[in-house]
Structure formats: C-alpha cells, structure tokens
Design a protein around this motif. Sequence first.
Motif, PDB file in Angstrom:
ATOM      1  N   TYR A  26      -7.062   2.063   5.691  1.00 16.22           N
ATOM      2  CA  TYR A  26      -5.811   2.652   5.243  1.00 16.22           C
ATOM      3  C   TYR A  26      -6.106   3.705   4.185  1.00 16.22           C
ATOM      4  CZ  TYR A  26      -3.108  -0.909   7.693  1.00 16.22           C
ATOM      5  OH  TYR A  26      -2.536  -1.695   8.649  1.00 16.22           O
ATOM      6  N   PRO A  27      -5.251   4.748   4.101  1.00 11.21           N
ATOM      7  CA  PRO A  27      -5.434   5.729   3.026  1.00 11.21           C
ATOM      8  C   PRO A  27      -5.272   5.050   1.663  1.00 11.21           C
ATOM      9  CG  PRO A  27      -3.781   6.470   4.614  1.00 11.21           C
ATOM     10  CD  PRO A  27      -4.095   5.049   4.942  1.00 11.21           C
ATOM     11  N   LYS A  28      -5.719   5.736   0.653  1.00  7.05           N
ATOM     12  CA  LYS A  28      -5.565   5.250  -0.721  1.00  7.05           C
ATOM     13  C   LYS A  28      -4.117   4.841  -0.975  1.00  7.05           C
ATOM     14  CE  LYS A  28      -8.172   8.448  -3.092  1.00  7.05           C
ATOM     15  NZ  LYS A  28      -8.098   9.671  -3.896  1.00  7.05           N
ATOM     16  N   GLY A  29      -3.909   3.900  -1.870  1.00 10.80           N
ATOM     17  CA  GLY A  29      -2.554   3.449  -2.182  1.00 10.80           C
ATOM     18  C   GLY A  29      -1.630   4.612  -2.511  1.00 10.80           C
ATOM     19  N   ARG A  43      -7.977  -2.156  -3.839  1.00  6.35           N
ATOM     20  CA  ARG A  43      -8.739  -0.924  -4.011  1.00  6.35           C
ATOM     21  C   ARG A  43      -8.321  -0.249  -5.315  1.00  6.35           C
ATOM     22  NH1 ARG A  43      -8.303   3.303   0.756  1.00  6.35           N
ATOM     23  NH2 ARG A  43      -8.474   1.430   2.039  1.00  6.35           N
ATOM     24  N   LYS A  55       5.860   2.582   4.712  1.00  7.17           N
ATOM     25  CA  LYS A  55       4.982   2.657   5.887  1.00  7.17           C
ATOM     26  C   LYS A  55       5.611   2.011   7.114  1.00  7.17           C
ATOM     27  CE  LYS A  55       1.460   4.272   3.501  1.00  7.17           C
ATOM     28  NZ  LYS A  55       0.996   5.658   3.718  1.00  7.17           N
ATOM     29  N   PHE A  99      -5.987  -6.267   8.782  1.00  8.29           N
ATOM     30  CA  PHE A  99      -7.419  -6.233   8.505  1.00  8.29           C
ATOM     31  C   PHE A  99      -7.859  -7.540   7.844  1.00  8.29           C
ATOM     32  CE2 PHE A  99      -6.520  -1.568   8.580  1.00  8.29           C
ATOM     33  CZ  PHE A  99      -7.352  -1.259   9.646  1.00  8.29           C
ATOM     34  N   TYR A 117      -0.889   7.086  -0.705  1.00  8.64           N
ATOM     35  CA  TYR A 117      -1.180   8.279   0.095  1.00  8.64           C
ATOM     36  C   TYR A 117      -0.789   8.048   1.545  1.00  8.64           C
ATOM     37  CZ  TYR A 117      -3.587  10.626  -3.720  1.00  8.64           C
ATOM     38  OH  TYR A 117      -3.871  11.264  -4.898  1.00  8.64           O
ATOM     39  N   GLY A 118      -0.900   9.115   2.342  1.00  7.36           N
ATOM     40  CA  GLY A 118      -0.567   9.013   3.751  1.00  7.36           C
ATOM     41  C   GLY A 118       0.914   9.232   3.978  1.00  7.36           C
ATOM     42  N   ARG A 168       0.809  -1.222   0.000  1.00  9.78           N
ATOM     43  CA  ARG A 168       0.000   0.000   0.000  1.00  9.78           C
ATOM     44  C   ARG A 168       0.844   1.276   0.000  1.00  9.78           C
ATOM     45  NH1 ARG A 168      -1.236   2.412   4.914  1.00  9.78           N
ATOM     46  NH2 ARG A 168      -0.154   1.499   6.674  1.00  9.78           N
ATOM     47  N   GLY A 169       2.115   1.171   0.392  1.00  7.37           N
ATOM     48  CA  GLY A 169       2.983   2.346   0.430  1.00  7.37           C
ATOM     49  C   GLY A 169       3.430   2.766  -0.957  1.00  7.37           C
ATOM     50  N   GLU A 203       1.615   1.116  -4.040  1.00  6.76           N
ATOM     51  CA  GLU A 203       0.498   2.069  -4.057  1.00  6.76           C
ATOM     52  C   GLU A 203      -0.850   1.385  -4.233  1.00  6.76           C
ATOM     53  OE1 GLU A 203       1.430   5.182  -6.898  1.00  6.76           O
ATOM     54  OE2 GLU A 203       2.834   6.043  -5.470  1.00  6.76           O
ATOM     55  N   THR A 204      -0.968   0.183  -3.680  1.00  9.42           N
ATOM     56  CA  THR A 204      -2.210  -0.562  -3.834  1.00  9.42           C
ATOM     57  C   THR A 204      -2.661  -1.152  -2.498  1.00  9.42           C
ATOM     58  OG1 THR A 204      -1.545  -1.133  -6.082  1.00  9.42           O
ATOM     59  CG2 THR A 204      -3.325  -2.417  -5.126  1.00  9.42           C
ATOM     60  N   VAL A 205      -3.810  -0.709  -2.040  1.00  8.72           N
ATOM     61  CA  VAL A 205      -4.367  -1.214  -0.789  1.00  8.72           C
ATOM     62  C   VAL A 205      -5.237  -2.427  -1.092  1.00  8.72           C
ATOM     63  CG1 VAL A 205      -5.749  -0.632   1.256  1.00  8.72           C
ATOM     64  CG2 VAL A 205      -4.471   1.155   0.062  1.00  8.72           C
TER      65      VAL A 205
END
Lengths: 463, 93
Positions: free
Chosen positions: B81-84, A177, A71, A197, B86-87, A64-65, A158-160
């Motif tokens: 969590y924030p968008k990929g 997402r 992160k 999660f 982001y944050g 996600r980072g 960059e992918t949650v």
Amino acid sequence: MCLPYFTLYTFRGRHIGLPLQKQSSWRTYLSDKFDVIIVGAGPAGSAAALTLARAGLSVVVFERGEFPGAKNMFGGVLYTTILNRLVPNFWEDAPLERQIVKRRFGLLSKQSEAAFEFRSEDYNTKPPYNHSFSALRARFDPWLAKKAEEAGAFIIPETVVDDLLWRDGKVVGVKARREGGEMEADVVIAADGVNSFLAKKAGLRKDFKWNVLAVAAKEVIGLPREVIEDRFGLEGDEGVAMEFFGDAVAGMVGGGFIYTNKDTLSVGVACSIDAFIGKKIVPNDLLERFKSHPSIRRLIRKGETLEYSGHMIPEGGHKQVPQVLTDGLLLVGDAAHLVNASLYHEGTNLAMASGLFAAEAIIEAKKRGDFSKEGLGSYHKKLTDSFVFKDLSKFREVEAWAHANPKFFTEYPDLCLDLIKDYFTISEKPKALIQAEVYKKFRKKLSPLRALVELNKVRKALF
Amino acid sequence: MKLEDKLFLDQYKVDSESHLKIKDSKVCLDCTDKQCTWVCPAGVYKWDNEAKQIILGWENCMEMGACVVACNQFDNIDMKYPKGGYGISYKFG
C-alpha cells in the motif's frame, strides 16, 4: 470525520494530544499497550472498535487512508440489521442516501431487456424501512468510525500497518509504517480488506484464484434529485436497486448495477477476474459498454460523472472463507472473505456482524485472560450460529455454478429475450402460429427436459 | 468517456516513489496474455511493445490488488500500500 488536521485526539474522553502531524513523537501520546489493535477503519473494523470501546477495553484503530472510508467503495446498498444493534436508531443521523423500496433485475441482450421488478409500500412505512439503504462509503465509513471514537476508541488515520508482531507463536501486536511503529496488544483484529496482507502474513489465507474475486468499476453520476425521482418513479427519499445481467456485461460472469442516491447515481459493473482476462476487455471499457446500452443510456442521460472508482470483491463464498482466527488474531469483513454473492449482494452487513462478533469474543476472552485460539473460539461459533455463515453456506455453490454454466450469462439470456420479442411482435400472422413458432424455436435450442434441468441448477445455486 | 478524463476527476496524493513494482521485467516476456493489463480499472499496466516491458502508471492506482491476483502464475508484481494518507482518496466511494 476524523481528519487529523482538525481533530484533537481523545482517549476515553480525555484529550491526549495535538493532531498527529504536529506531534514530534506520536507515540508519547499513546500508551505502550492496548487491549486490542484493529487494522482498518471500514465497517468491520469500526463495528469492532465501537463494541470494544463501549465495554471499556482500550482500542486503537489504524487506518491507512487520509480518513476512514477514503479508500473504500462498494456498489451501493447497505443492509442495516447489525448497524441497528450497534447504533440504535442509526437513521436519525447516519449519512445514508435513500431507503431501497424497489428492487429490479434486468436481463439484457444487445437490443432488448426483460426485467423483474418488485416494490412494496411495506418497505416504505417507517425507518428502518427494509433495512436497505443506498450509501456512499466515503461518507458512511467516517460516520461509523466517529461513533467508535466517541465511545473511546483511538483512531489513527494515515497509517499503514505492514506486519504483525509475534511472540511464542502468538500474535502480540503490529508493525505500523511509522518511526517507532511497533505496538503491542492482547489481540489484533485484521479488518484490512479483501487483500488482507495481514491474513496472508499470518498464513491464514492462500493466494487467490481468478474465479473467486470480482473486479468492480463504478462511476458516481450527478443528476438533480427531481430528475432521479421522476426518472426512476420515486418519491422523497425512496430509492431503487437495479441489477443487470447478460449483454449488460458482454455475457461475462457478473453484472452491472444502478443504485439511486439522493442527487447521484452509482453506476457500475462487477465481473469475475477470469472473465476480464478471458474476454480481453478492460473494466473501464466494459463500464462504458454498459452505460451505452439502450436500456442504461436512457437512465443516466445528461448525468455528470463526478467520481470514478474501483475495488475488488471477494465472491468465492463459503469455500473461500479462510481460518478466521489464530492465537491473538481475528479476521473480519472482506479480510475473512465474508460476502454473500447471491442476488442479495450482501457484504457490509456481514462485515459489521463479524466486527461485532469478534469484539464480543474478545470481551469474553478478556474475562478469562485467555487470548489463544481456544480462548477466542467463540468468534467462530458466533459466525456459525448466525446468518453470516448460514447464508454463506446456503449460497456456497453460486460461484462454482456461475463459472461452470457460462450459458446462463450468454446463450440463455439471448434465447429468452429473442423468444419474448417474437411473442410480442405484432404482425398479421395469427397469434396461434406465432406461439407455435416461438415454441418450435425454443425446442430447437433446448429440449424441455434440458430446460428443466438447467432451471433446477439456477434454483439450487441462487434460491 | 475516456479513462484519462475519469481519472482526472479523482483525488490522489501522489508519493514520489512507486508502491507497485514489476519484480523482474524479463519474466513478462514469457507471459503471453499480459493479464495485468486486462483487470485494472485505472489502466495502470500497459505493455510497451518496443521496449518489451510493462509501463507502470502507478500514480493512477486505485489500490484494489487485482493486478497481483491476475499475475499469480508468475508472481511478478510486488504491491504494497502507498504511504499512509497517500494514494487515492474517494469523496463519494
């Protein structure tokens, strides 16, 4: 680093497309189904990805980072026994800071400090030294992820990932997402960190209680490397790991730390969530309090704070480890609560071990084509048979002991330091009288029998 | 060193909408200790005594999740969590 802006993505050595941002449809460049999807490119996720890709399995890792490690933060010491199995001679190009040749544990009261320090030249002969290195995660994690990428794993930053895909009661993929973000795989590895999660969605873990998690706040403080070496008694790339208890963290369950990096110090505090709430002190104020203690202030003098970070540490130990697998899903690293919260403070090594074992279990399962809970069961066995569960089991009482015995963080350190101070206070009083007074003071606070009982508690919990 | 000055050192890519949410601000009225305000290293949660509600400084969030754990008796914080991309993005970590 696999920054999306600069990387031409490769899969098994083949270029498969432009950077993600420039793709009109990102999915056209990926196959519809992978052998394994890994969520999280920290040490556990990358260890698994590397092992799986080397065995020829198709692997995609969602991070996600902005890049792997973006992160992530930890105190500062990486144990590398498993890393050396993953990347033999890792020290030749891993972005590590200093080899830890000295360990120091300090007990602080408001005005005094007593410390135990150990250093050995045997930890300082040749790489990999004592398999202990200070490190910075925004540098180390991208390096390990890159190794996995070079082996053929496909890393998508960059992918949650928000959820799992289920079919017939089995996990069969994830929901990222992104537009068209559903992707299937034989197995999903949740390497999504302490909050996992995914583990929660899969019903593998319950909500946390306050006492099983620590909140850490840390500063990276810049100092010229000569200053660090002179101040901490180091030569070249030698480093020291220092931990502080008692008044260092206002008598709370937890501690403070200083780890030496090349030209920075990692300085922080980590205490149980219930301690912050009970004491009504916020993490940053506790960190500032720690930094201003006479023993700490001198070590960080004239340093410039370069970054401030925070993270949660799963410190509940063996009793908090959730069910680590179900049909089609494995939990690794912090997601599986794999942290040894004793004086060893070992987390990343357990993370990499769990990633390696999860990958090995999947490779075996693939041969049989059985990705059920039973088919993947060797993951649990490997954890049980190795230092991972053996150590967590050995230290399973640490958290309970710490919370049941707050005196060890408040009253006892103060008493101990007070007695030592009296013992060494120079006056014209005969030494015999001083010693008698010290003993009398000690007896007043604690009977010798009680002291033995208390010491035995520490021994059982921590050693 | 003040918290604001420390947070200023960190690199964030701030999304236009919050990834944190107080589910029902009325629930906070029943909470005596305001646990969320004590555990966050970034000072994201502040109790506004006049407005009688928590003020969320989500732009500074370090995404550690302690707030959710601190609020477990009320389960009144929704964190995703924030968008990929982001944050927060650490340079050292």
